[in-house]
Design a protein around this motif. Structure first.
Motif, PDB file in Angstrom:
ATOM      1  N   SER A  53       0.844  -1.196   0.000  1.00  0.00           N
ATOM      2  CA  SER A  53       0.000   0.000   0.000  1.00  0.00           C
ATOM      3  C   SER A  53       0.884   1.252   0.000  1.00  0.00           C
ATOM      4  CB  SER A  53      -0.929   0.004   1.212  1.00  0.00           C
ATOM      5  OG  SER A  53      -0.200   0.147   2.406  1.00  0.00           O
ATOM      6  N   THR A  54       0.298   2.356  -0.429  1.00  0.00           N
ATOM      7  CA  THR A  54       1.023   3.623  -0.527  1.00  0.00           C
ATOM      8  C   THR A  54       0.429   4.624   0.454  1.00  0.00           C
ATOM      9  OG1 THR A  54       1.393   3.196  -2.863  1.00  0.00           O
ATOM     10  CG2 THR A  54       1.778   5.433  -2.104  1.00  0.00           C
ATOM     11  N   TYR A  55       1.282   5.224   1.269  1.00  0.00           N
ATOM     12  CA  TYR A  55       0.877   6.213   2.276  1.00  0.00           C
ATOM     13  C   TYR A  55       0.881   7.607   1.669  1.00  0.00           C
ATOM     14  CZ  TYR A  55       1.395   9.184   6.444  1.00  0.00           C
ATOM     15  OH  TYR A  55       1.256  10.150   7.400  1.00  0.00           O
ATOM     16  N   HIS A  56      -0.150   8.391   1.999  1.00  0.00           N
ATOM     17  CA  HIS A  56      -0.250   9.778   1.545  1.00  0.00           C
ATOM     18  C   HIS A  56      -0.598  10.650   2.747  1.00  0.00           C
ATOM     19  CE1 HIS A  56      -0.562   8.290  -2.627  1.00  0.00           C
ATOM     20  NE2 HIS A  56      -1.332   7.355  -2.106  1.00  0.00           N
ATOM     21  N   SER A  57       0.093  11.761   2.883  1.00  0.00           N
ATOM     22  CA  SER A  57      -0.200  12.698   3.960  1.00  0.00           C
ATOM     23  C   SER A  57      -0.578  14.047   3.366  1.00  0.00           C
ATOM     24  CB  SER A  57       1.017  12.871   4.867  1.00  0.00           C
ATOM     25  OG  SER A  57       0.744  13.842   5.858  1.00  0.00           O
ATOM     26  N   VAL A  58      -1.608  14.655   3.947  1.00  0.00           N
ATOM     27  CA  VAL A  58      -1.996  16.004   3.544  1.00  0.00           C
ATOM     28  C   VAL A  58      -1.773  16.975   4.709  1.00  0.00           C
ATOM     29  CG1 VAL A  58      -3.594  15.322   1.727  1.00  0.00           C
ATOM     30  CG2 VAL A  58      -4.424  15.498   4.060  1.00  0.00           C
ATOM     31  N   GLY A  59      -0.840  16.632   5.561  1.00  0.00           N
ATOM     32  CA  GLY A  59      -0.469  17.501   6.678  1.00  0.00           C
ATOM     33  C   GLY A  59      -1.282  17.246   7.924  1.00  0.00           C
ATOM     34  N   ILE A  60      -2.591  17.487   7.851  1.00  0.00           N
ATOM     35  CA  ILE A  60      -3.447  17.322   9.029  1.00  0.00           C
ATOM     36  C   ILE A  60      -4.235  16.015   9.000  1.00  0.00           C
ATOM     37  CG2 ILE A  60      -3.622  19.792   9.445  1.00  0.00           C
ATOM     38  CD1 ILE A  60      -6.424  19.668   8.156  1.00  0.00           C
ATOM     39  N   ALA A  61      -4.117  15.274   7.924  1.00  0.00           N
ATOM     40  CA  ALA A  61      -4.781  13.978   7.782  1.00  0.00           C
ATOM     41  C   ALA A  61      -3.935  13.134   6.832  1.00  0.00           C
ATOM     42  CB  ALA A  61      -6.196  14.143   7.237  1.00  0.00           C
ATOM     43  N   SER A  62      -4.242  11.842   6.778  1.00  0.00           N
ATOM     44  CA  SER A  62      -3.488  10.959   5.894  1.00  0.00           C
ATOM     45  C   SER A  62      -4.379   9.818   5.442  1.00  0.00           C
ATOM     46  CB  SER A  62      -2.246  10.425   6.614  1.00  0.00           C
ATOM     47  OG  SER A  62      -2.603   9.822   7.838  1.00  0.00           O
ATOM     48  N   TYR A  63      -3.930   9.158   4.392  1.00  0.00           N
ATOM     49  CA  TYR A  63      -4.666   8.009   3.880  1.00  0.00           C
ATOM     50  C   TYR A  63      -3.690   7.092   3.167  1.00  0.00           C
ATOM     51  CZ  TYR A  63      -4.545  10.526  -0.604  1.00  0.00           C
ATOM     52  OH  TYR A  63      -4.136  11.189  -1.742  1.00  0.00           O
ATOM     53  N   SER A  64      -4.109   5.850   2.944  1.00  0.00           N
ATOM     54  CA  SER A  64      -3.274   4.930   2.175  1.00  0.00           C
ATOM     55  C   SER A  64      -4.117   4.335   1.054  1.00  0.00           C
ATOM     56  CB  SER A  64      -2.673   3.835   3.054  1.00  0.00           C
ATOM     57  OG  SER A  64      -3.669   2.989   3.563  1.00  0.00           O
ATOM     58  N   THR A  65      -3.441   4.030  -0.043  1.00  0.00           N
ATOM     59  CA  THR A  65      -4.128   3.488  -1.207  1.00  0.00           C
ATOM     60  C   THR A  65      -3.518   2.149  -1.599  1.00  0.00           C
ATOM     61  OG1 THR A  65      -2.664   4.694  -2.710  1.00  0.00           O
ATOM     62  CG2 THR A  65      -4.740   5.756  -2.135  1.00  0.00           C
ATOM     63  N   LEU A  66      -4.342   1.356  -2.253  1.00  0.00           N
ATOM     64  CA  LEU A  66      -3.928   0.072  -2.793  1.00  0.00           C
ATOM     65  C   LEU A  66      -4.681  -0.087  -4.105  1.00  0.00           C
ATOM     66  CD1 LEU A  66      -2.329  -2.547  -2.247  1.00  0.00           C
ATOM     67  CD2 LEU A  66      -4.378  -3.440  -1.139  1.00  0.00           C
ATOM     68  N   ASN A  67      -3.943  -0.191  -5.196  1.00  0.00           N
ATOM     69  CA  ASN A  67      -4.561  -0.253  -6.523  1.00  0.00           C
ATOM     70  C   ASN A  67      -5.490   0.930  -6.777  1.00  0.00           C
ATOM     71  OD1 ASN A  67      -3.259  -2.673  -7.093  1.00  0.00           O
ATOM     72  ND2 ASN A  67      -4.939  -3.886  -6.252  1.00  0.00           N
ATOM     73  N   ASP A  68      -5.047   2.122  -6.435  1.00  0.00           N
ATOM     74  CA  ASP A  68      -5.778   3.377  -6.644  1.00  0.00           C
ATOM     75  C   ASP A  68      -7.096   3.455  -5.878  1.00  0.00           C
ATOM     76  OD1 ASP A  68      -3.794   4.407  -8.317  1.00  0.00           O
ATOM     77  OD2 ASP A  68      -4.639   3.381 -10.060  1.00  0.00           O
ATOM     78  N   ARG A  69      -7.239   2.655  -4.836  1.00  0.00           N
ATOM     79  CA  ARG A  69      -8.419   2.729  -3.969  1.00  0.00           C
ATOM     80  C   ARG A  69      -7.963   3.102  -2.574  1.00  0.00           C
ATOM     81  NH1 ARG A  69     -11.821  -2.653  -4.406  1.00  0.00           N
ATOM     82  NH2 ARG A  69     -12.852  -1.572  -2.700  1.00  0.00           N
ATOM     83  N   VAL A  70      -8.699   3.993  -1.925  1.00  0.00           N
ATOM     84  CA  VAL A  70      -8.375   4.364  -0.555  1.00  0.00           C
ATOM     85  C   VAL A  70      -8.769   3.206   0.345  1.00  0.00           C
ATOM     86  CG1 VAL A  70      -8.867   5.956   1.332  1.00  0.00           C
ATOM     87  CG2 VAL A  70      -8.668   6.816  -0.997  1.00  0.00           C
ATOM     88  N   VAL A  71      -7.796   2.686   1.097  1.00  0.00           N
ATOM     89  CA  VAL A  71      -8.056   1.543   1.969  1.00  0.00           C
ATOM     90  C   VAL A  71      -8.034   1.915   3.447  1.00  0.00           C
ATOM     91  CG1 VAL A  71      -7.396  -0.260   0.341  1.00  0.00           C
ATOM     92  CG2 VAL A  71      -5.645   0.797   1.759  1.00  0.00           C
TER      93      VAL A  71
END
Length: 85
Positions: A53-71
């Motif tokens: 999975s890939t981790y993404h941070s927007v500073g005040i929140a974060s999310y991770s994706t797997l195959n272009d879907r937020v998991v």
């Protein structure tokens, strides 16, 4: 007005400081997949999915994706894994 500005800055600072790290997202994804399937738990599929999975941070929140879907998504130290159907 000044009190409101100070409160907003304080909340944003708290959100930034408590933004979940990549490890928290990986742990939650592994745990969620294991809870949803006994086979996934035995084969540790959640661990593999969390690894790729890939981790993404927007500073005040974060999310991770797997195959272009937020998991997973998280803020204020809490990570949630929405039901993937």
């Amino acid at each position: 007005m000044l009190k409101l500005l100070i409160a907003v800055i304080a909340v944003l600072g708290l959100a930034w400081a408590l933004n979940p790290k990549p490890e928290a997202h990986r742990d939650k994804l592994s745990q969620a997949m294991a809870e949803r399937s006994q086979l996934a738990s035995v084969l540790h599929i959640g661990d593999v999915a969390a690894f790729v999975s890939t981790y993404h941070s927007v500073g005040i929140a974060s999310y991770s994706t797997l195959n272009d879907r937020v998991v997973t998504y998280g803020a204020f130290g809490v990570v949630l894994a929405p039901d993937q159907r």
